[in-house]
Scaffold this motif. Structure first.
Motif, mmCIF file in Angstrom:
data_model
loop_
_atom_site.group_PDB
_atom_site.id
_atom_site.type_symbol
_atom_site.label_atom_id
_atom_site.label_comp_id
_atom_site.label_asym_id
_atom_site.label_seq_id
_atom_site.Cartn_x
_atom_site.Cartn_y
_atom_site.Cartn_z
ATOM 1 N N ASP A 88 0.829 -1.209 0.000
ATOM 2 C CA ASP A 88 0.000 0.000 0.000
ATOM 3 C C ASP A 88 0.871 1.269 0.000
ATOM 4 O O ASP A 88 1.457 1.644 1.017
ATOM 5 N N GLY A 89 0.915 1.933 -1.134
ATOM 6 C CA GLY A 89 1.763 3.113 -1.300
ATOM 7 C C GLY A 89 1.335 4.275 -0.432
ATOM 8 O O GLY A 89 2.175 5.036 0.069
ATOM 9 N N ILE A 90 0.032 4.433 -0.253
ATOM 10 C CA ILE A 90 -0.455 5.583 0.527
ATOM 11 C C ILE A 90 -0.113 5.409 2.011
ATOM 12 O O ILE A 90 0.361 6.348 2.663
ATOM 13 N N GLU A 91 -0.283 4.182 2.492
ATOM 14 C CA GLU A 91 0.080 3.903 3.882
ATOM 15 C C GLU A 91 1.577 4.155 4.094
ATOM 16 O O GLU A 91 1.989 4.748 5.092
ATOM 17 N N PHE A 92 2.375 3.735 3.110
ATOM 18 C CA PHE A 92 3.823 3.946 3.196
ATOM 19 C C PHE A 92 4.146 5.444 3.198
ATOM 20 O O PHE A 92 4.997 5.916 3.961
ATOM 21 N N ALA A 93 3.445 6.201 2.372
ATOM 22 C CA ALA A 93 3.666 7.654 2.308
ATOM 23 C C ALA A 93 3.387 8.285 3.666
ATOM 24 O O ALA A 93 4.138 9.156 4.134
ATOM 25 N N GLN A 94 2.304 7.805 4.334
ATOM 26 C CA GLN A 94 1.966 8.365 5.644
ATOM 27 C C GLN A 94 3.071 8.065 6.662
ATOM 28 O O GLN A 94 3.466 8.929 7.440
ATOM 29 N N LYS A 95 3.572 6.858 6.613
ATOM 30 C CA LYS A 95 4.643 6.465 7.527
ATOM 31 C C LYS A 95 5.898 7.334 7.287
ATOM 32 O O LYS A 95 6.547 7.801 8.214
ATOM 33 N N LEU A 96 6.166 7.546 6.009
ATOM 34 C CA LEU A 96 7.350 8.314 5.607
ATOM 35 C C LEU A 96 7.297 9.739 6.163
ATOM 36 O O LEU A 96 8.277 10.247 6.726
ATOM 37 N N VAL A 97 6.162 10.388 6.030
ATOM 38 C CA VAL A 97 6.088 11.791 6.478
ATOM 39 C C VAL A 97 6.124 11.895 7.999
ATOM 40 O O VAL A 97 6.599 12.885 8.546
ATOM 41 N N THR A 98 5.637 10.868 8.705
ATOM 42 C CA THR A 98 5.736 10.929 10.163
ATOM 43 C C THR A 98 7.180 10.701 10.584
ATOM 44 O O THR A 98 7.687 11.415 11.457
ATOM 45 N N GLU A 99 7.830 9.742 9.982
ATOM 46 C CA GLU A 99 9.171 9.399 10.477
ATOM 47 C C GLU A 99 10.261 10.327 9.956
ATOM 48 O O GLU A 99 11.266 10.533 10.615
ATOM 49 N N LEU A 100 10.085 10.883 8.747
ATOM 50 C CA LEU A 100 11.175 11.687 8.173
ATOM 51 C C LEU A 100 10.847 13.179 8.078
ATOM 52 O O LEU A 100 11.600 13.934 7.468
ATOM 53 N N ASP A 101 9.717 13.589 8.646
ATOM 54 C CA ASP A 101 9.345 15.009 8.588
ATOM 55 C C ASP A 101 9.008 15.443 7.171
ATOM 56 O O ASP A 101 9.898 15.627 6.340
ATOM 57 N N GLY A 102 7.761 15.642 6.950
ATOM 58 C CA GLY A 102 7.348 16.092 5.627
ATOM 59 C C GLY A 102 5.838 16.098 5.569
ATOM 60 O O GLY A 102 5.168 15.966 6.605
ATOM 61 N N GLU A 103 5.316 16.295 4.373
ATOM 62 C CA GLU A 103 3.854 16.270 4.265
ATOM 63 C C GLU A 103 3.416 15.603 2.970
ATOM 64 O O GLU A 103 4.161 15.596 1.981
ATOM 65 N N ILE A 104 2.216 15.028 3.038
ATOM 66 C CA ILE A 104 1.643 14.452 1.821
ATOM 67 C C ILE A 104 0.961 15.585 1.073
ATOM 68 O O ILE A 104 0.099 16.272 1.623
ATOM 69 N N LYS A 105 1.401 15.818 -0.163
ATOM 70 C CA LYS A 105 0.833 16.946 -0.908
ATOM 71 C C LYS A 105 -0.454 16.550 -1.615
ATOM 72 O O LYS A 105 -1.376 17.333 -1.738
ATOM 73 N N GLU A 106 -0.458 15.313 -2.102
ATOM 74 C CA GLU A 106 -1.631 14.825 -2.844
ATOM 75 C C GLU A 106 -1.707 13.339 -2.628
ATOM 76 O O GLU A 106 -0.661 12.702 -2.508
ATOM 77 N N SER A 107 -2.914 12.776 -2.612
ATOM 78 C CA SER A 107 -2.968 11.316 -2.705
ATOM 79 C C SER A 107 -4.228 10.898 -3.449
ATOM 80 O O SER A 107 -5.244 11.597 -3.412
ATOM 81 N N HIS A 108 -4.115 9.811 -4.176
ATOM 82 C CA HIS A 108 -5.249 9.310 -4.959
ATOM 83 C C HIS A 108 -5.519 7.871 -4.561
ATOM 84 O O HIS A 108 -4.762 6.974 -4.935
#
Ligand code: ATP
Length: 394
Positions: A39-59
């Motif tokens: 699941d790419g979106i779940e991974f993106a969420q994990k990434l922004v929490t652990e590495l500091d950042g934000e999800i700009k868009e998701s589909h």
């Protein structure tokens, strides 16, 4: 670090597509496309929490997300997926799949390479379809025989990549292109996708060469039946670099975008209404529409004017002052007359910089009533100055 987050989630993570191709070719590419098996979106969420950042868009439908990390990195993240085309050129239906299946839906072998990012296998090149060999021998090759039927925009992409990297289109792939064109498949593309591909082509350094190919394959008619790009347009487009160097040599700071000039050259055989219809249909920006129409509406008149003998600077100033830098570059591009270029140079380096040392405000400060009269007087003085009829004591 990104790979570690994937390790911790037990997911396989890869960098794919253009970045890998350009890495092997030694060409800079800042677009990072990641594929997660899972699941790419779940991974993106994990990434922004652990590495500091934000999800700009998701589909959710496609399982994709765009992530901006605070260290400035922008990542396109996708869940590995297959796409079904229900009919030729249809929008794809999406289903989760393995990396291999995900790579198989891509356009060319050279764009279907991946590099694994998980720590244990960091840097491992994954090449299921002979992409590396095709990069070495300079070949654009599709992954299966229905590729251009599934997505006809790949025909335009093949011409773009082959010219950009000076690659050959592999012979079966070429036959498939010709066959697909015979079947009129391009007709199935939406104007949005067609326009997008044309805009991308115009931004390429080798746009003049790609347009020659579009003309050769008889593809320009899908944009407008009267569009052509023959040796004549091509030779004009090659002069764009000279004009830009000329402007640079004059110390002009404004940047002229090549793609504007290429487009102005492309539409010059159409009439005004056709230019407008064509550009609006393919959603080109409004300022470009007006620049392209300029080619039809005003160029002749201005060229004639600039060729008049004993022409006064004020007249040139007022005429050229309404033009954009691209419009002036276009005038310089199409003329063989040195006088025209001289006037453009004069305008750019001298006339447009002439300012009056006295302004309306100065006159008001002297205690006089402001009024339209001042403006008239000041503009007359400026005209005289433009014509060199005043020296600094007047
Ligand atoms: P560029 O340097 O022009 O950006 P790119 O290969 O990165 O080249 P993109 O359009 O950004 O091109 O697409 C990224 C990747 O997505 C491609 O490398 C390819 O694997 C895949 N792709 C893009 N468009 C298509 C398509 N029409 N059909 C199949 N795969 C595609």
């Amino acid at each position: 670090e990104v790979g570690k987050v994937a390790d911790d989630s037990g997911l396989n993570l890869y960098i794919v597509g253009g970045f890998v191709r350009d890495l092997i070719l030694g060409v800079e590419n800042l677009d990072i496309d990641l594929v997660v098996e899972g699941d790419g979106i779940e991974f993106a969420q994990k990434l922004v929490t652990e590495l500091d950042g934000e999800i700009k868009e998701s589909h959710q439908d496609f399982g994709t997300a765009i992530v901006n990390l605070n260290n400035g990195l922008k990542l396109d993240i996708a869940s590995s997926r297959i796409e079904y085309y229900e009919y030729p050129a249809a929008p794809p239906q999406v289903e989760a799949a393995s990396l291999k299946e995900d790579l198989f839906r891509r356009d060319f072998t050279t764009n279907a390479l991946a590099i694994q990012l998980n720590s244990k296998k960091f840097g491992k090149l994954i090449d299921y379809f002979g992409g590396q060999e095709d990069l070495d021998s300079g070949l654009i090759r599709v992954l299966h025989n229905f590729s251009f039927i599934d997505d006809p925009s790949r025909i335009l992409r093949a011409l773009k990549f082959s010219n950009r990297y000076d690659f050959e289109i592999e012979s079966l792939t070429r036959e498939l292109i010709e066959h697909a064109i015979d079947q009129d498949v391009i007709k199935g593309l939406t104007t949005g996708r067609l326009g997008n591909e044309l805009a991308l082509i115009l931004m390429e350094k080798v746009a003049p060469e790609i347009l020659l190919d579009l003309n050769r394959f008889n593809l320009l008619k899908y944009f407008h039946p009267d569009l052509t790009w023959t040796e004549k347009e091509y030779n004009l487009a090659l002069k764009v670099t000279n004009i830009k160097e000329w402007l640079e040599g004059l110390g002009i700071e404004e940047e002229v975008d090549n793609c504007y000039l290429y487009l102005m050259i492309l539409v010059r055989s159409l009439d005004k209404d056709d230019i407008r219809d064509f550009l609006l249909k393919f959603k080109f920006p409004n300022d470009l529409v007006s620049k392209a129409i300029f080619v039809k509406e005003e160029v002749k008149e201005i060229l004639n004017l600039l060729l008049q003998s004993r022409l006064q600077s004020t007249i040139v100033y007022h005429k050229l002052n309404d033009l954009s830098i691209e419009e002036m570059a276009y005038l310089a591009l199409i003329t063989d007359q040195p006088e025209v270029k001289e006037w453009i140079k004069d305008y750019l380096v001298k006339l447009r910089r002439i300012e009056l040392e006295v302004t309306g405000k100065d006159i008001i400060e002297l205690g006089h009533d402001p009024g339209p009269c001042f403006r008239r007087v000041l503009s007359k003085v400026k005209d005289k100055k433009l014509n060199g009829e005043l020296d600094s004591y007047d």
